[in-house]
Structure formats: structure tokens, C-alpha cells
Design a protein around this motif. Structure first.
Motif, short mmCIF file in Angstrom:
data_model
loop_
_atom_site.label_atom_id
_atom_site.label_comp_id
_atom_site.label_asym_id
_atom_site.label_seq_id
_atom_site.Cartn_x
_atom_site.Cartn_y
_atom_site.Cartn_z
N PRO A 111 38.68 3.63 -37.84
CA PRO A 111 38.60 4.26 -38.98
C PRO A 111 40.28 4.56 -39.46
CG PRO A 111 38.30 5.57 -37.04
CD PRO A 111 38.36 4.33 -36.63
N PRO A 112 40.38 4.68 -41.06
CA PRO A 112 41.62 4.97 -41.25
C PRO A 112 42.21 6.35 -40.72
CG PRO A 112 40.04 5.31 -42.79
CD PRO A 112 39.46 4.72 -41.71
N PRO A 113 43.51 6.50 -40.47
CA PRO A 113 44.18 7.63 -40.03
C PRO A 113 43.84 8.72 -41.08
CG PRO A 113 45.88 6.13 -40.80
CD PRO A 113 44.49 5.38 -40.86
N ASP A 114 43.61 10.07 -40.54
CA ASP A 114 43.30 11.05 -40.94
C ASP A 114 44.50 11.63 -42.00
OD1 ASP A 114 42.58 13.55 -42.15
OD2 ASP A 114 42.35 14.61 -40.41
N PRO A 115 44.41 11.67 -43.37
CA PRO A 115 45.51 11.71 -44.22
C PRO A 115 46.31 13.38 -43.96
CG PRO A 115 43.96 10.90 -45.43
CD PRO A 115 43.56 11.38 -44.24
N ALA A 116 45.27 14.23 -43.33
CA ALA A 116 45.65 15.70 -43.26
C ALA A 116 46.83 15.64 -42.10
CB ALA A 116 44.49 16.40 -42.72
N GLN A 117 46.84 14.74 -41.46
CA GLN A 117 47.82 14.54 -40.13
C GLN A 117 49.17 14.14 -40.55
OE1 GLN A 117 46.12 12.36 -37.15
NE2 GLN A 117 44.49 13.72 -36.84
N LEU A 118 49.28 13.66 -42.12
CA LEU A 118 50.51 13.14 -42.55
C LEU A 118 51.17 14.36 -43.48
CD1 LEU A 118 49.18 9.76 -43.81
CD2 LEU A 118 50.56 10.14 -42.00
N PRO A 119 52.53 14.17 -43.60
CA PRO A 119 53.12 14.97 -44.34
C PRO A 119 52.64 14.97 -45.66
CG PRO A 119 54.74 13.80 -43.32
CD PRO A 119 53.38 13.27 -42.93
N PRO A 120 52.52 16.36 -46.46
CA PRO A 120 51.75 16.28 -47.69
C PRO A 120 52.10 15.18 -48.71
CG PRO A 120 52.30 18.41 -46.91
CD PRO A 120 53.15 17.43 -46.23
N PRO A 121 53.19 14.71 -48.96
CA PRO A 121 53.49 13.57 -50.26
C PRO A 121 52.87 12.41 -49.55
CG PRO A 121 55.50 14.93 -49.73
CD PRO A 121 54.70 15.43 -48.58
N MET A 122 52.96 12.03 -48.15
CA MET A 122 52.45 10.87 -47.59
C MET A 122 50.98 10.93 -47.72
SD MET A 122 53.26 8.94 -44.25
CE MET A 122 55.08 8.54 -44.69
N ALA A 123 50.32 12.08 -47.47
CA ALA A 123 48.90 12.19 -47.37
C ALA A 123 48.18 11.82 -48.90
CB ALA A 123 48.66 13.49 -47.02
N ARG A 124 49.15 12.43 -49.88
CA ARG A 124 48.69 12.00 -51.06
C ARG A 124 48.89 10.61 -51.55
NH1 ARG A 124 51.59 14.78 -56.90
NH2 ARG A 124 49.92 13.47 -58.17
N LEU A 125 49.97 10.07 -51.34
CA LEU A 125 50.20 8.82 -51.31
C LEU A 125 49.07 7.96 -50.58
CD1 LEU A 125 52.06 6.05 -52.32
CD2 LEU A 125 52.97 6.28 -49.89
N MET A 126 48.73 8.01 -49.50
CA MET A 126 47.73 7.49 -48.73
C MET A 126 46.27 7.51 -49.28
SD MET A 126 49.43 5.46 -47.11
CE MET A 126 48.12 4.69 -46.15
N ALA A 127 46.11 8.78 -49.86
CA ALA A 127 44.75 9.00 -50.41
C ALA A 127 44.65 8.31 -51.76
CB ALA A 127 44.46 10.57 -50.72
N ALA A 128 45.69 7.89 -52.62
CA ALA A 128 45.72 7.30 -53.72
C ALA A 128 45.46 5.98 -53.41
CB ALA A 128 47.02 7.59 -54.56
#
Length: 544
Positions: free
Chosen positions: A403-420
Motif C-alpha cells: 500500500p502507498p505510504p500514509d501521507p499523514a506521516q509526511l511533513p504537511p507540504p509533502m503530504a499535500r504534494l503526494m495526495a495531489a
């Protein structure tokens, strides 16, 4: 690439980890040329994109197993992660896609056109054997450069669109097809629009006698060649258009696919239709207002901004293919066919077309007098290509997909980037999981509207000449190159791809219904059946 015959393909993991089949871009086994040439520039271009946007992945690796495309992610070394975090923080703050979109329009696109035209100006049939070998190498290297360029601009094409989808869904609860409908008009090339196309249509509409000449009872290829050389406004416009679009592939990426001038009948029908049919008025402004009205008031300014940014990036979505490797692939095919005709004439090939199933080293060696691969071997590769499809290949090889990594574990800007990025990629490759019901085939709504027409099964370039005005295209998948033929179609239905696939984009831009990701519509709908395509509901109903 291992020698391929028409025997049953075998599938062994090409390396450690999990490898995913790409049936969307490569619904059939590829040529030896493509399998040798494609992986390196693809990985380089994907790595360029990842570094530019701060994506926490080194690159994506591709390889070909029995001719079928498999890919896996190449993880980022831990020591590179802090730099990527810093870069990802700049993505939305500085809107980095604007820089790339500007670079594309002002630098990369015009430079690419200039490079294509320089190669296109050389007639491979007029070259000596040594010169032809050099020309084949030049086309190969140019093709690789264009693939790297295509992939380097992927983030610009999909990240702002994915970010818009993430937020707009949360604010409105609306469907993907409704929200992506607001992109219409941002990717004009996806609907076939270009200055050359517009000039062609305008010139012929202003000259009824010239338009009548397009209906002459004459071989289509001869007619186009004759008319393009007339010293008239229509002749000049036709020549400019054919110079621009004639050597672009009609579909696909590999050199097994035909370029437009190889299919003069269907090209001529598409030109006639574009001239005769009035343009479809886009209701996008009204649709934007309608969707905006469902956004909570406190988010409407943000909605406006995100939509504008998504449209900016989306403008590069299909252009980066049409102006890069779609054209370069056609030029490589043209050069290869020049070699193929020479070899077939001397009895060293059974058919000139078979040369495209050699890799570039083999092509050059054959032109230089080598006797291998033999005519029988290349004919066997040709047969293999036409025998199997991606439905014969396993979806995964190697380890089970993680499964893809949980974006919540990433710094917020990177989490937003990976969600997009994750949202956009999901909408590009996803297929429907809805069950079919009798004569109703369910897929993903890609472009709104409902049309009825005759389903025309297109399994490869040889089927293009069968497309008639008003047909419903039924195929495994399409690329942005198919935009040349859009004036003939009333709707598009595909087995593979999601709402951000090329088939979905071109159907939206041309304003015809699209249903994608049906999984197996090509097997369930007979060629010639009358169908109703509902792009809002994502259904295809067999009527008779």
C-alpha cells in the motif's frame, strides 16, 4: 529484449520487489526497438520530475517482460530525503508548475518543433546505406530525448489538477467527471486544435470549390499530395497542416503504430469532417459557475485559485506528448520503414513493415548487410505482436503490491504534494469495479453527455480505415495522438484508464461522451453493434 515468437509468453519477475503491468499505455507487446530504447529516458525524465517537485521517490523503473511493460518505484536514498522535503515546501508556495508551463510554451515546445522539422526535412529514401544508418541513429537519439522531456513535465500536467480534485471533492462531494469537466478548453491540442488546424479549416470554409475538390474520386493519398502542392491559400494551409500532423502517430507510442500520412483515407475523412462540422460550443463557464455555487462560501476564493492553477498545468498534459515523443516516434517509424522498403526490395525482409520489430542496432546492421535477424525471425515478432494483448499478461509480477505510504506521516507540504500526485495517478490508471448488468457495461464516466452510434472495434492501426462519421470508438486505450481522428467520432469507450487518461481528456476536449476503464468492453460489445454511451452515468448500453 529476448527473441519473441508466436509461442505462449512467459512471465518472470524482472527484479526484486513488486512490478505492475501498464496496460493503459501499452495494450499490446512492444517492439524490440521500443523495449531497448524506452526504459532509460523514461527513468531519467521521471527522475527529473521527482527532483523538480520534491517527490520522495528517486524515479520509476520500467522494463519489458515478453514484450509487456512492467514498472516499479525506485526508492529515494534516505540521505536525499531532507532536500526533497525542502523542495516540496516550495511547490505550492511558489506554484512551481507555472515555471515549467512557461518554459514549455516559450522554450521547449518551439525547440521541439524545430528539431522535428529538421529531421523531417530529410528523405530517408534518398540516402545511401551509410547515411541511412546515421539517420536511423539520429532519429533514435532524438526519440529518446523527447521521451525524457515528456516525462519531465508530468508533474506540471497532473499535480495542480490532482490538488484541485482533492479539495473540490471535499468541498462539493461532486463526481470526478463533473469536476474534470471544468478543465475543458485548457488542453486545446487534446481536441485537435492547433494554429495549423484552424488555418486549414478557415481556408477551406472560405473556398467552396476547394472544399468540393476534397471529395474527388481519387486515391486519398494521391489527392492529398496533389492538393497540398497547389499554389493557393487552401493548398498552403493543407501543406502546413500535413507538415505539422502528418508524421505524428495516430495512436500509441511505439513505432508499431502508424503515422497519419500512412492512413490517408481516414485522415482525409477527418479533415472533411472538421471543415463541415460546426465547432462544439463549450459550456464550461456555466459549469464552473454551477460547481462554484456548491462550494461553501468561505472556500470559493480558494476554489477559483485552485481551478486556475489546475488549468494552467493541464494545458501541458497532452502537449508534452504530441509535441515530444508522439511526433518523434512517427519520425523514427518513417526512417525505419525507409530501411524496411530497401531490405524488402532486395529480398531480405518478407514485408517492409517487419523492420519496426527490430531494435535499432539490428536495423542498422541489416542496412549494412547483416543477415540476422532473419526475415522469418522478424515475421515471427510481427506475428507475436498481433497475437497477444495485455489481457494475456499478469497484472503484477514479483512481491505483492505494498500500500502507498500514509501521507499523514509526511511533513504537511509533502503530504499535500503526494495526495495531489496520488489522486491524479489514480484517476489516470484506475478502472471501474462496478459489475456489468446484461447489455449494460459499466465503466468510469470521463466526459459528460449521451450519444448513440455504431461501435467500431479498433484493435490496431489496421482498423483506422474502418472508422466512419458518427462511430463510437471501442478500444483498449488511446493516446493523445488520437486527436487527429476525433472529428469522426460520436463517443469513446475504452477497457483501460481512468478520468485523467488520454482517452478521457480527448473526449472532454472535443465535447463527446466518454466511458473509460470498463475492463472488458472490447470483449463484450461486438464490432458493428449499436450502442448508447452515457458519459455521466459511466455506462455503455448495447441496443442491437
Amino acid at each position: 529484449m529476448d527473441t519473441l515468437t508466436a509461442q505462449q509468453p512467459t512471465f518472470e519477475p524482472p527484479g526484486p520487489g513488486s512490478w505492475d503491468l501498464d496496460a493503459l499505455h501499452f495494450p499490446r507487446p512492444v517492439t524490440a526497438y521500443w523495449a531497448e530504447m524506452h526504459p532509460e529516458p523514461f527513468a531519467l525524465g521521471y527522475g527529473d520530475m521527482a527532483a523538480f517537485y520534491g517527490v520522495p521517490i528517486k524515479t520509476r523503473l520500467t522494463t519489458y517482460v515478453s514484450g509487456f511493460c512492467y514498472g516499479t518505484m525506485d526508492p529515494l536514498p534516505p540521505e536525499a530525503f531532507p532536500e526533497r522535503v525542502q523542495r516540496s515546501a516550495e511547490v505550492f508556495e511558489r506554484k512551481l508548475w507555472r515555471d515549467q508551463a512557461q518554459e514549455w510554451q516559450e522554450v521547449r515546445k518551439p525547440a521541439s518543433v524545430e528539431a522535428h522539422r529538421a529531421i523531417q526535412a530529410i528523405d530517408p529514401d534518398a540516402l545511401g546505406d551509410a547515411e541511412l544508418v546515421e539517420y536511423l541513429r539520429r532519429c533514435h537519439d532524438h526519440h529518446a530525448t523527447m521521451i525524457r522531456q515528456h516525462m519531465a513535465f508530468t508533474g506540471t500536467a497532473v499535480i495542480p489538477a490532482g490538488d484541485f480534485l482533492v479539495h473540490a471533492r471535499e468541498w462539493t462531494g461532486l463526481s470526478t467527471v463533473k469536476l474534470l469537466g471544468l478543465m475543458r478548453g485548457a488542453s486545446l491540442i487534446s481536441g485537435g486544435a492547433s494554429p495549423q488546424h484552424a488555418a486549414l479549416v478557415a481556408a477551406y470554409r472560405a473556398d467552396p470549390a476547394a472544399r468540393a475538390a476534397l471529395d474527388a474520386d481519387e486515391d486519398a493519398g494521391s489527392l492529398l499530395e496533389r492538393l497540398r502542392r497547389e499554389p493557393t491559400p487552401t493548398g498552403e494551409a493543407l501543406n502546413d497542416y500535413l507538415e505539422f500532423a502528418g508524421y505524428r502517430l495516430l495512436d500509441g507510442f511505439d513505432i508499431s503504430n502508424h503515422f497519419a500520412l500512412e492512413m490517408p483515407e481516414v485522415l482525409l475523412r477527418a479533415i472533411r469532417s472538421a471543415i463541415d462540422e460546426p465547432g462544439v460550443e463549450s459550456p464550461v463557464d456555466r459549469e464552473v459557475a454551477e460547481v462554484r455555487g456548491q462550494v461553501p462560501e468561505e472556500h470559493r476564493d480558494a476554489f477559483d485559485a485552485l481551478l486556475a492553477e489546475a488549468r494552467t498545468g493541464y494545458s501541458v498534459r497532452d502537449e508534452r506528448g504530441v509535441y515530444s515523443d508522439i511526433w518523434a516516434s512517427g519520425l523514427m517509424r518513417r526512417a525505419a520503414l525507409g530501411a524496411g522498403r530497401r531490405l524488402a526490395a532486395s529480398g531480405r525482409l518478407h514485408d517492409a513493415e517487419h523492420i519496426v520489430f527490430a531494435d535499432v542496432d539490428e536495423m542498422c546492421a541489416l542496412v549494412g548487410g547483416a543477415t540476422t535477424p532473419s526475415p522469418d525471425e522478424l515475421a515471427a515478432r510481427h506475428g507475436y505482436h498481433h497475437t497477444y494483448t495485455a489481457k494475456d499478461a499478469p497484472v503484477h509480477l514479483g512481491d505483492a503490491p505494498e500500500p502507498p505510504p500514509d501521507p499523514a506521516q509526511l511533513p504537511p507540504p509533502m503530504a499535500r504534494l503526494m495526495a495531489a500526485l496520488g489522486t491524479a495517478m489514480g484517476e489516470m490508471f484506475a478502472s471501474s469495479e462496478a459489475e456489468h448488468e446484461g447489455d449494460v457495461i459499466r465503466g468510469l464516466g470521463a466526459s459528460a453527455g449521451t450519444r448513440e452510434g455504431v461501435a467500431r472495434r479498433v484493435a490496431g492501426p489496421g482498423d483506422f480505415d474502418r472508422i466512419q462519421q458518427g462511430d463510437v470508438l471501442l478500444t483498449e486505450a488511446t493516446t493523445e495522438a488520437f486527436n487527429i481522428l476525433l472529428p469522426l467520432l460520436s463517443a469513446i469507450v475504452t477497457d483501460s484508464g481512468g478520468a485523467l487518461s488520454h482517452a478521457a481528456i480527448v473526449s472532454r476536449e472535443y465535447g463527446i461522451p466518454g466511458v473509460v476503464g470498463t475492463r472488458d468492453a472490447t470483449a463484450r460489445i461486438a464490432d458493428g453493434a449499436r450502442v448508447r454511451v452515457d458519459g455521466d452515468a459511466g455506462t455503455v448500453t448495447v441496443l442491437e
